[in-house]
Write a protein that holds these residues in place. Structure first.
Motif, PDB file in Angstrom:
ATOM      1  N   ASP A  13     -22.727  21.818 -36.933  1.00  0.00           N
ATOM      2  CA  ASP A  13     -23.725  20.803 -36.588  1.00  0.00           C
ATOM      3  C   ASP A  13     -23.035  19.665 -35.831  1.00  0.00           C
ATOM      4  O   ASP A  13     -22.116  19.039 -36.335  1.00  0.00           O
ATOM      5  CB  ASP A  13     -24.424  20.286 -37.842  1.00  0.00           C
ATOM      6  CG  ASP A  13     -23.475  19.604 -38.811  1.00  0.00           C
ATOM      7  OD1 ASP A  13     -22.317  20.056 -38.919  1.00  0.00           O
ATOM      8  OD2 ASP A  13     -23.879  18.617 -39.441  1.00  0.00           O
ATOM      9  N   LEU A  14     -23.416  19.429 -34.637  1.00  0.00           N
ATOM     10  CA  LEU A  14     -22.914  18.345 -33.797  1.00  0.00           C
ATOM     11  C   LEU A  14     -21.432  18.441 -33.451  1.00  0.00           C
ATOM     12  O   LEU A  14     -20.854  17.483 -32.974  1.00  0.00           O
ATOM     13  CB  LEU A  14     -23.186  16.977 -34.436  1.00  0.00           C
ATOM     14  CG  LEU A  14     -24.628  16.651 -34.761  1.00  0.00           C
ATOM     15  CD1 LEU A  14     -24.725  15.300 -35.454  1.00  0.00           C
ATOM     16  CD2 LEU A  14     -25.486  16.671 -33.525  1.00  0.00           C
ATOM     17  N   LEU A  15     -20.805  19.582 -33.691  1.00  0.00           N
ATOM     18  CA  LEU A  15     -19.370  19.740 -33.423  1.00  0.00           C
ATOM     19  C   LEU A  15     -18.587  18.546 -33.968  1.00  0.00           C
ATOM     20  O   LEU A  15     -17.719  17.983 -33.321  1.00  0.00           O
ATOM     21  CB  LEU A  15     -19.119  19.916 -31.920  1.00  0.00           C
ATOM     22  CG  LEU A  15     -19.787  21.127 -31.275  1.00  0.00           C
ATOM     23  CD1 LEU A  15     -19.508  21.150 -29.790  1.00  0.00           C
ATOM     24  CD2 LEU A  15     -19.341  22.414 -31.921  1.00  0.00           C
ATOM     25  N   THR A 105     -15.228   8.397 -36.498  1.00  0.00           N
ATOM     26  CA  THR A 105     -16.290   9.400 -36.359  1.00  0.00           C
ATOM     27  C   THR A 105     -16.292   9.957 -34.946  1.00  0.00           C
ATOM     28  O   THR A 105     -16.381   9.200 -33.985  1.00  0.00           O
ATOM     29  CB  THR A 105     -17.680   8.778 -36.635  1.00  0.00           C
ATOM     30  OG1 THR A 105     -17.672   8.157 -37.914  1.00  0.00           O
ATOM     31  CG2 THR A 105     -18.761   9.834 -36.594  1.00  0.00           C
ATOM     32  N   THR A 106     -16.193  11.265 -34.822  1.00  0.00           N
ATOM     33  CA  THR A 106     -16.285  11.937 -33.528  1.00  0.00           C
ATOM     34  C   THR A 106     -17.254  13.103 -33.673  1.00  0.00           C
ATOM     35  O   THR A 106     -17.059  13.964 -34.534  1.00  0.00           O
ATOM     36  CB  THR A 106     -14.909  12.460 -33.057  1.00  0.00           C
ATOM     37  OG1 THR A 106     -13.996  11.372 -33.010  1.00  0.00           O
ATOM     38  CG2 THR A 106     -15.003  13.097 -31.690  1.00  0.00           C
ATOM     39  N   CYS A 107     -18.308  13.100 -32.852  1.00  0.00           N
ATOM     40  CA  CYS A 107     -19.255  14.210 -32.870  1.00  0.00           C
ATOM     41  C   CYS A 107     -19.935  14.331 -31.509  1.00  0.00           C
ATOM     42  O   CYS A 107     -19.929  13.402 -30.719  1.00  0.00           O
ATOM     43  CB  CYS A 107     -20.275  14.069 -33.992  1.00  0.00           C
ATOM     44  SG  CYS A 107     -21.259  12.574 -33.932  1.00  0.00           S
ATOM     45  N   CYS A 108     -20.505  15.495 -31.270  1.00  0.00           N
ATOM     46  CA  CYS A 108     -21.135  15.803 -29.985  1.00  0.00           C
ATOM     47  C   CYS A 108     -22.630  16.025 -30.212  1.00  0.00           C
ATOM     48  O   CYS A 108     -23.016  16.873 -31.010  1.00  0.00           O
ATOM     49  CB  CYS A 108     -20.490  17.053 -29.405  1.00  0.00           C
ATOM     50  SG  CYS A 108     -21.147  17.542 -27.812  1.00  0.00           S
ATOM     51  N   PHE A 109     -23.456  15.255 -29.518  1.00  0.00           N
ATOM     52  CA  PHE A 109     -24.910  15.390 -29.660  1.00  0.00           C
ATOM     53  C   PHE A 109     -25.490  16.395 -28.669  1.00  0.00           C
ATOM     54  O   PHE A 109     -26.518  16.988 -28.918  1.00  0.00           O
ATOM     55  CB  PHE A 109     -25.590  14.037 -29.436  1.00  0.00           C
ATOM     56  CG  PHE A 109     -25.144  12.972 -30.388  1.00  0.00           C
ATOM     57  CD1 PHE A 109     -25.371  13.090 -31.748  1.00  0.00           C
ATOM     58  CD2 PHE A 109     -24.502  11.850 -29.918  1.00  0.00           C
ATOM     59  CE1 PHE A 109     -24.958  12.103 -32.626  1.00  0.00           C
ATOM     60  CE2 PHE A 109     -24.088  10.854 -30.791  1.00  0.00           C
ATOM     61  CZ  PHE A 109     -24.314  10.979 -32.142  1.00  0.00           C
ATOM     62  N   GLY A 110     -24.845  16.531 -27.512  1.00  0.00           N
ATOM     63  CA  GLY A 110     -25.360  17.441 -26.493  1.00  0.00           C
ATOM     64  C   GLY A 110     -24.251  17.848 -25.537  1.00  0.00           C
ATOM     65  O   GLY A 110     -23.387  17.046 -25.188  1.00  0.00           O
ATOM     66  N   LEU A 111     -24.276  19.113 -25.124  1.00  0.00           N
ATOM     67  CA  LEU A 111     -23.242  19.642 -24.244  1.00  0.00           C
ATOM     68  C   LEU A 111     -23.879  20.635 -23.284  1.00  0.00           C
ATOM     69  O   LEU A 111     -24.627  21.518 -23.706  1.00  0.00           O
ATOM     70  CB  LEU A 111     -22.162  20.336 -25.079  1.00  0.00           C
ATOM     71  CG  LEU A 111     -21.087  21.114 -24.340  1.00  0.00           C
ATOM     72  CD1 LEU A 111     -20.213  20.180 -23.514  1.00  0.00           C
ATOM     73  CD2 LEU A 111     -20.234  21.896 -25.333  1.00  0.00           C
TER      74      LEU A 111
END
Length: 153
Positions: A13-15, A105-111
């Protein structure tokens, strides 16, 4: 996640980068013709200045990776669009790795990953257009085309 990346230390989830402070997701990108460039858009969070992702690319099945773009913090949310244009001639497959680092905090919402390529077997084919009609009871026709321009001829 629809493209089934290989995950190492990231949550699906969210990488999201886990407790180890680092992790990566590797995507396989293939084209039917010779790849000319890779275009990417990433919407991510990197709350701390030490948080972020590094975008890395491999053209040799993952034996070596080259950093193409750094996605640094601090941002609660930001988006970055960029192009990777130094694709080696003859390439039809690349591995794109999103390597995360985290202090907060590090996360990806869209790629989005897009690969541009030369169309295999592309070009123009001869086209002949024939117009048919009647004038004063007589059949008429007008023919256009039949010859195509092909690059290199």
């Amino acid at each position: 996640m629809d493209y089934h990346p290989a995950l190492n230390g990231l949550t699906p989830d969210l990488l999201r980068v886990g407790d180890t402070g680092k992790g990566d997701a590797t995507y396989s990108v293939e084209t039917p013709g010779e790849m000319t460039r890779i275009r990417m858009n990433v919407f991510y969070r990197a709350r701390d200045a030490k948080d972020g992702y590094e975008v890395q690319v491999s053209y040799d099945e993952g034996k070596t990776f080259k950093t193409a773009q750094d996605l640094p913090g601090p941002f609660a949310g930001t988006s970055k669009y960029f192009t990777i244009a130094d694709v080696p001639a003859g390439t039809k497959k690349a591995l794109v790795r999103l390597a995360g680092r985290q202090r907060n905090t590090t996360c990806c919402f869209g790629l989005a990953i897009h690969a541009d390529y030369k169309e295999p077997g592309g070009g123009f084919a001869p086209v002949k257009i024939t117009y048919l009609w009647e004038e004063n009871g007589q059949a008429k026709q007008d023919v256009h085309g039949g010859v195509a321009y092909n690059e290199g001829q």
